[in-house]
Design an enzyme around this catalytic site. Structure first.
Site, PDB file in Angstrom:
ATOM      1  N   ASP A  36       1.010  -1.188  -0.141  1.00 17.29           N
ATOM      2  CA  ASP A  36      -0.018  -0.044   0.117  1.00 17.29           C
ATOM      3  C   ASP A  36       0.897   1.139  -0.010  1.00 17.29           C
ATOM      4  O   ASP A  36       1.221   1.672   1.116  1.00 17.29           O
ATOM      5  CB  ASP A  36      -0.997  -0.059   1.279  1.00 17.29           C
ATOM      6  CG  ASP A  36      -2.052  -0.978   1.134  1.00 17.29           C
ATOM      7  OD1 ASP A  36      -2.026  -1.853   1.913  1.00 17.29           O
ATOM      8  OD2 ASP A  36      -2.862  -0.835   0.268  1.00 17.29           O
ATOM      9  N   ASP A 176     -10.694  -4.965  -1.290  1.00  9.74           N
ATOM     10  CA  ASP A 176      -9.409  -4.396  -0.585  1.00  9.74           C
ATOM     11  C   ASP A 176     -10.367  -3.446   0.681  1.00  9.74           C
ATOM     12  O   ASP A 176     -10.702  -2.416   0.223  1.00  9.74           O
ATOM     13  CB  ASP A 176      -8.340  -3.668  -1.192  1.00  9.74           C
ATOM     14  CG  ASP A 176      -7.501  -3.058  -0.351  1.00  9.74           C
ATOM     15  OD1 ASP A 176      -6.553  -2.461  -0.509  1.00  9.74           O
ATOM     16  OD2 ASP A 176      -7.567  -3.313   1.004  1.00  9.74           O
TER      17      ASP A 176
HETATM   18  C1  DX5 Z   1      -6.504   1.198   2.715  1.00  5.65           C
HETATM   19  C2  DX5 Z   1      -5.613  -0.141   2.596  1.00  5.65           C
HETATM   20  C3  DX5 Z   1      -6.262  -1.281   3.533  1.00  5.65           C
HETATM   21  C4  DX5 Z   1      -5.578  -2.457   3.669  1.00  5.65           C
HETATM   22  C5  DX5 Z   1      -6.215  -3.760   4.083  1.00  5.65           C
HETATM   23  O1  DX5 Z   1      -6.075   2.166   2.026  1.00  5.65           O
HETATM   24  O2  DX5 Z   1      -5.714  -0.590   1.176  1.00  5.65           O
HETATM   25  O3  DX5 Z   1      -7.508  -1.702   3.054  1.00  5.65           O
HETATM   26  O4  DX5 Z   1      -4.861  -2.777   2.375  1.00  5.65           O
HETATM   27  O5  DX5 Z   1      -6.447  -3.395   5.500  1.00  5.65           O
HETATM   28  P1  DX5 Z   1      -7.443  -4.163   6.379  1.00  5.65           P
HETATM   29  O6  DX5 Z   1      -7.630  -5.480   5.819  1.00  5.65           O
HETATM   30  O7  DX5 Z   1      -7.045  -3.871   7.885  1.00  5.65           O
HETATM   31  O8  DX5 Z   1      -8.768  -3.240   6.003  1.00  5.65           O
END
Ligand code: DX5
Length: 219
Positions: A36, A176
């Site tokens: 990310d 996601d």
């Molecule tokens: C948001 C990120 C999150 C991450 C996943 O910008 O992209 O979504 O990848 O995190 P969780 O699974 O904790 O939502």
């Protein structure tokens, strides 16, 4: 059991021991790793750039995907391909020339991905489906891990599945944000086949491997 792909996000890894956590995720059964990338401008958070990914590339042979939550991402896609990302995912909300950017990612030998914020309609990609290899439907507003899954996005996932099936091409459909053993089945039923999981892996008392196994069992 359906063979969806579990794609851990390292956003919620222990960044002081990032290499160890990436290795744990891979040994725990990850199908790919999502990085990310955040610039503190497009999203209210700042993470890491291509050099960090490059230095972690040799930890594993499984695919890396860069999720560019950055302004003017088309300027930087080459850095992430060169860092070893098989897939580079950009946000049309932050790209002026989306078609050109996607074609450029492909020209550099990577898979071209598009991520859509919850409020961004699928209409945005209707005329570039031929340039997309990977579609990421955000099920949270981007910026942080640990947020609640936005169940309303399942309708969008279903529409995206129909758009992809109409192309007859093998385009990955990924979700996601807030994906856990309790939400993954709904996303799968809606039509997703790639699942980014972040905080649920790191907060599991028995570690990422147990969390990944639970997510797979829930599909
Ligand atoms: C948001 C990120 C999150 C991450 C996943 O910008 O992209 O979504 O990848 O995190 P969780 O699974 O904790 O939502």
């Amino acid at each position: 059991m359906t063979q969806g792909r579990i794609v851990p996000s390292v956003l919620n890894a222990n960044l002081a021991r990032l290499g160890e956590d990436v290795t744990r995720l891979c040994e725990g059964g990850a199908d790919a790793i999502q990085w990310d990338v955040m610039d503190g401008h497009f999203v209210p958070n700042l993470t890491f750039g291509a050099e960090v990914i490059k230095q972690c590339r040799d930890l594993t042979t499984i695919p890396y995907e860069a999720h560019l939550m950055i302004t003017d991402g088309e300027r930087w896609v080459e850095d992430y391909v060169k860092a070893g990302c098989e897939t580079v995912i950009v946000h049309p909300e932050a790209i002026v020339h989306l078609h050109r950017c996607l074609e450029e990612i492909r020209r550099m030998g990577a898979k071209a991905g598009v991520a859509l914020n919850p409020a961004t309609p699928l209409e945005v990609i209707r005329h570039v489906m031929g340039s997309i290899d990977h579609l990421l439907v955000m099920t949270v507003n981007p910026g942080f891990g640990g947020q609640a899954y936005i169940q309303e996005m399942e309708g969008k996932v279903a529409e995206a599945r129909a758009m992809i099936d109409a192309t007859g091409r093998d385009i990955a459909l990924e979700v996601d944000g807030g994906v856990t053993k309790d939400t993954i089945a709904g996303a799968l039923k809606a039509g997703a086949d790639h699942f980014v999981v972040g905080s649920a892996l790191f907060r599991h008392p028995d570690g990422p491997a147990a969390a990944i196994a639970e997510c797979r069992a829930a599909m």
